[in-house]
Design a protein around this motif. Structure first.
Motif, mmCIF file in Angstrom:
data_model
loop_
_atom_site.group_PDB
_atom_site.id
_atom_site.type_symbol
_atom_site.label_atom_id
_atom_site.label_comp_id
_atom_site.label_asym_id
_atom_site.label_seq_id
_atom_site.Cartn_x
_atom_site.Cartn_y
_atom_site.Cartn_z
ATOM 1 N N UNK A 179 0.834 -1.189 0.000
ATOM 2 C CA UNK A 179 0.000 0.000 0.000
ATOM 3 C C UNK A 179 0.879 1.252 0.000
ATOM 4 N N UNK A 180 0.482 2.236 -0.812
ATOM 5 C CA UNK A 180 1.092 3.568 -0.808
ATOM 6 C C UNK A 180 2.590 3.517 -1.043
ATOM 7 N N UNK A 181 2.971 2.867 -2.137
ATOM 8 C CA UNK A 181 4.385 2.800 -2.492
ATOM 9 C C UNK A 181 4.538 2.479 -3.956
ATOM 10 N N UNK A 182 5.524 1.660 -4.291
ATOM 11 C CA UNK A 182 5.755 1.290 -5.685
ATOM 12 C C UNK A 182 6.218 -0.160 -5.750
ATOM 13 N N UNK A 183 6.006 -0.753 -6.940
ATOM 14 C CA UNK A 183 6.468 -2.113 -7.204
ATOM 15 C C UNK A 183 7.021 -2.172 -8.612
ATOM 16 N N UNK A 184 8.237 -2.684 -8.746
ATOM 17 C CA UNK A 184 8.852 -2.947 -10.042
ATOM 18 C C UNK A 184 9.215 -4.416 -10.089
ATOM 19 N N UNK A 185 8.622 -5.146 -11.042
ATOM 20 C CA UNK A 185 8.870 -6.579 -11.144
ATOM 21 C C UNK A 185 9.404 -6.901 -12.529
ATOM 22 N N UNK A 186 10.598 -7.518 -12.583
ATOM 23 C CA UNK A 186 11.216 -7.875 -13.854
ATOM 24 C C UNK A 186 11.517 -9.367 -13.964
ATOM 25 N N UNK A 187 11.318 -10.111 -12.883
ATOM 26 C CA UNK A 187 11.596 -11.541 -12.891
ATOM 27 C C UNK A 187 11.050 -12.185 -11.641
ATOM 28 N N UNK A 188 11.370 -13.456 -11.474
ATOM 29 C CA UNK A 188 10.893 -14.187 -10.314
ATOM 30 C C UNK A 188 9.603 -14.929 -10.614
ATOM 31 N N UNK A 189 9.225 -15.805 -9.705
ATOM 32 C CA UNK A 189 8.029 -16.627 -9.849
ATOM 33 C C UNK A 189 7.168 -16.490 -8.604
ATOM 34 N N UNK A 190 5.890 -16.199 -8.815
ATOM 35 C CA UNK A 190 4.912 -16.122 -7.733
ATOM 36 C C UNK A 190 3.840 -17.145 -8.061
ATOM 37 N N UNK A 191 3.835 -18.277 -7.335
ATOM 38 C CA UNK A 191 3.004 -19.393 -7.765
ATOM 39 C C UNK A 191 2.357 -20.131 -6.591
ATOM 40 N N UNK A 192 1.159 -20.655 -6.882
ATOM 41 C CA UNK A 192 0.430 -21.538 -5.957
ATOM 42 C C UNK A 192 0.142 -20.890 -4.615
#
Length: 280
Positions: A179-192
């Motif tokens: 909440x109330x910030x930033x997210x930069x995603x360029x890789x990785x796995x978010x699963x299950x």
């Protein structure tokens, strides 16, 4: 009381010891490279980062730690009800580039199964996930619903470039709530990742509230939202831009098999979406 204290200007490398029932306070730099911190339940965070930096890498193991309710949590400066096994306040930095964070449980509070970060409007905290495993962490509060089965952050700037975040759960945001910030995603796995199926919930993997988000890579796979929308990401009042990455096999019992966005801006100009499903 705190057993290990790293003061401002100090630096401690942990390269092999095994700690249990031990509490750390970090105003300087703590580098956790090898060994383990496990089975701890102090009256406060296991690791409290207060304006310092905590880095986890190598084969370090942080597992089976939990939270204990206390009217006067330790160490000094921890707010009652605002802590998880790893807790950061102010302009602290947490970096996960290796190791494993598994089977931790915030079973008495409602935010952050293993990591809880409280930046401020003027001094954002920083979270970097560059590798490692964050798995099987949870919030199971008998009196209230949980938010962020693995990670919860406010006024936090997060980057995800690698790592495997899987099989975490709670009612709202099975893995990550920001909440109330930033997210930069360029890789990785978010699963299950998923919601606790005993109760209503939403967002199998991630909830974003007023977060400026750029996703250019990485994988969301097999995440399940139990009730009010979104198998992978639910974004509210956020600017969400997707230019790459893969969303596959995510499922929601309601709307938004992969994504749900409202009161904000959603731009998709890349990426791979396949085999996502919404039951509602």
């Amino acid at each position: 009381k705190t057993a290990v204290e790293v003061k401002s200007g100090g630096k401690l490398n942990l390269e092999g010891p095994n700690f249990t029932k031990t509490q750390f306070t970090v105003n300087g730099d703590l580098n956790f490279i090898d060994g383990s911190i496990h089975d701890s339940d102090p009256a406060g965070p296991v690791i409290f980062v207060d304006g310092g930096t905590f880095t986890m890498s190598g084969t370090a193991d942080f597992s089976k730690n939990t939270t204990t309710v206390s009217a006067t949590p330790t160490p000094q400066g921890v707010s009652r009800g605002k802590y998880a096994p790893i807790t950061a306040y102010g302009n602290s930095t947490i970096t996960i580039s290796g190791g494993s964070i598994t089977e931790n449980n915030n079973n008495r509070f409602t935010r952050g199964g293993v990591i809880e970060i409280w930046g401020t409007k003027d001094n954002h905290a920083t979270l970097n996930i560059q590798g490692g495993e964050i798995a099987n962490n949870k919030i199971e509060n008998p009196d209230s619903t949980g938010l962020g089965g693995a990670i919860f952050g406010v006024f936090t700037d997060a980057t995800i470039s690698d790592g495997n975040i899987h099989d975490n759960f709670t009612e709202y945001a099975g893995a990550i709530a920001l909440f109330s910030g930033s997210l930069t995603m360029s890789g990785g796995t978010i699963q299950n990742n998923h919601n606790n199926m005993k109760y209503s919930g939403e967002a199998g993997a991630m909830i974003l509230g007023s977060v400026k988000t750029e996703i250019s890579g990485g994988t969301f796979q097999g995440n399940t939202g139990s009730d009010d929308g979104s198998g992978a990401i639910k974004a509210a009042s956020s600017d969400l831009r997707i230019s790459g990455g893969t969303f596959s096999g995510n499922q929601s019992r309601d709307g938004g098999g992969a994504l749900m966005s409202y009161d904000g801006k959603l731009t998709i100009d890349g990426g791979d979406f396949r085999d996502n499903q919404a039951d509602g």
